[in-house]
Scaffold this motif. Sequence first.
Motif, short mmCIF file in Angstrom:
data_model
loop_
_atom_site.label_atom_id
_atom_site.label_comp_id
_atom_site.label_asym_id
_atom_site.label_seq_id
_atom_site.Cartn_x
_atom_site.Cartn_y
_atom_site.Cartn_z
N VAL A 1 0.83 -1.20 0.00
CA VAL A 1 0.00 0.00 0.00
C VAL A 1 0.87 1.25 0.00
O VAL A 1 0.63 2.20 -0.76
N ARG A 2 1.89 1.25 0.83
CA ARG A 2 2.78 2.42 0.94
C ARG A 2 3.48 2.73 -0.38
O ARG A 2 3.47 3.86 -0.86
N ASP A 3 4.07 1.69 -0.98
CA ASP A 3 4.84 1.89 -2.22
C ASP A 3 3.94 2.32 -3.37
O ASP A 3 4.29 3.20 -4.16
N ASN A 4 2.74 1.69 -3.48
CA ASN A 4 1.85 2.04 -4.58
C ASN A 4 1.21 3.41 -4.38
O ASN A 4 0.91 4.10 -5.36
N THR A 5 1.02 3.81 -3.12
CA THR A 5 0.53 5.17 -2.86
C THR A 5 1.56 6.19 -3.30
O THR A 5 1.23 7.21 -3.91
N ARG A 6 2.82 5.91 -3.00
CA ARG A 6 3.90 6.81 -3.44
C ARG A 6 3.95 6.92 -4.95
O ARG A 6 4.08 8.01 -5.51
N ARG A 7 3.81 5.76 -5.63
CA ARG A 7 3.85 5.78 -7.10
C ARG A 7 2.67 6.57 -7.67
O ARG A 7 2.83 7.33 -8.62
N ALA A 8 1.48 6.36 -7.08
CA ALA A 8 0.29 7.05 -7.57
C ALA A 8 0.42 8.57 -7.38
O ALA A 8 0.08 9.34 -8.28
N LEU A 9 0.93 8.98 -6.23
CA LEU A 9 1.11 10.42 -5.98
C LEU A 9 2.16 11.01 -6.91
O LEU A 9 1.99 12.11 -7.43
N ALA A 10 3.25 10.25 -7.11
CA ALA A 10 4.30 10.73 -8.02
C ALA A 10 3.76 10.88 -9.43
O ALA A 10 4.07 11.85 -10.13
N ARG A 11 2.92 9.92 -9.84
CA ARG A 11 2.34 9.99 -11.20
C ARG A 11 1.36 11.16 -11.31
O ARG A 11 1.30 11.84 -12.35
N PHE A 12 0.60 11.41 -10.24
CA PHE A 12 -0.36 12.51 -10.27
C PHE A 12 0.34 13.86 -10.36
O PHE A 12 -0.09 14.75 -11.11
N PHE A 13 1.44 14.03 -9.61
CA PHE A 13 2.11 15.33 -9.58
C PHE A 13 3.12 15.51 -10.71
O PHE A 13 3.64 16.61 -10.90
N ARG A 14 3.40 14.43 -11.49
CA ARG A 14 4.40 14.54 -12.55
C ARG A 14 4.13 15.64 -13.56
O ARG A 14 5.05 16.39 -13.92
N PRO A 15 2.88 15.83 -14.03
CA PRO A 15 2.65 16.89 -15.03
C PRO A 15 2.99 18.29 -14.53
O PRO A 15 3.32 19.17 -15.34
N PHE A 16 2.95 18.50 -13.20
CA PHE A 16 3.21 19.84 -12.68
C PHE A 16 4.69 20.20 -12.72
O PHE A 16 5.06 21.35 -12.46
N ARG A 17 5.53 19.19 -13.07
CA ARG A 17 6.95 19.50 -13.27
C ARG A 17 7.14 20.36 -14.51
O ARG A 17 8.25 20.89 -14.75
N LEU A 18 6.08 20.49 -15.31
CA LEU A 18 6.14 21.34 -16.49
C LEU A 18 6.51 22.77 -16.11
O LEU A 18 7.12 23.49 -16.91
#
Length: 215
Positions: A194-211
């Motif tokens: 749960v911890r690792d997949n939550t981290r991955r999901a959050l990282a994927r959600f915030f990735r576009p804002f690196r624009l």
Amino acid sequence: MPLSDSLLGTSPVRRAAYAVGLIALFGLVFGFTWSQAIVVTAVVLVGESAELARPLPGLDERHFRLALGIVAVAAGGVAYWAQGDTTVAAVGVGGGGWLMLDALYSLREGIQLGGDGMTDADSGELFLSMQVGHLLAEELKDGPKTVPELADACDMTESRVREALDYHEQADTAYKDGGQWHLDESKIGPWAFVRDNTRRALARFFRPFRLFVPS
């Protein structure tokens, strides 16, 4: 008929009739408001076009994601302007805006679909690798072992064991010390999953804002 022929051979009249039929279906049968029906239909049509166009040479799925985002934002704006539907407007603008940012960031960084380090694999081979990895983890719970010891305990070849251990090492669930392999049990189990997949999901959600971060 190939998907590319199906896509290219579909006339605008048939596509328009299909769109009208979907709007009527969502509006009359499922009880959606007309603005909601239009938004859902737009998402279905653009998503279907992106899926069909994926095998076509020279077409980039990131451009379809960008188009889908633009359509969703526009539909959300129309829904708010025409009927004051704040729910549809929020979903359209929020979801569409995220898709647009994600597509633009992927284009800037050269990220392709599935370009997150995962490679396509045969489902049978993937399932077998998961089974082998589980067997090795169970053996390592009893204490550190060498590759030959693991191969003997699990009744498999050393090459197969090394492949599974490489997977564990990449996942940071096992590490090598000298000639022996050790299991990091803090990275194993439901909580770790749960911890690792939550981290991955959050990282994927915030990735576009690196624009907005200079490259």
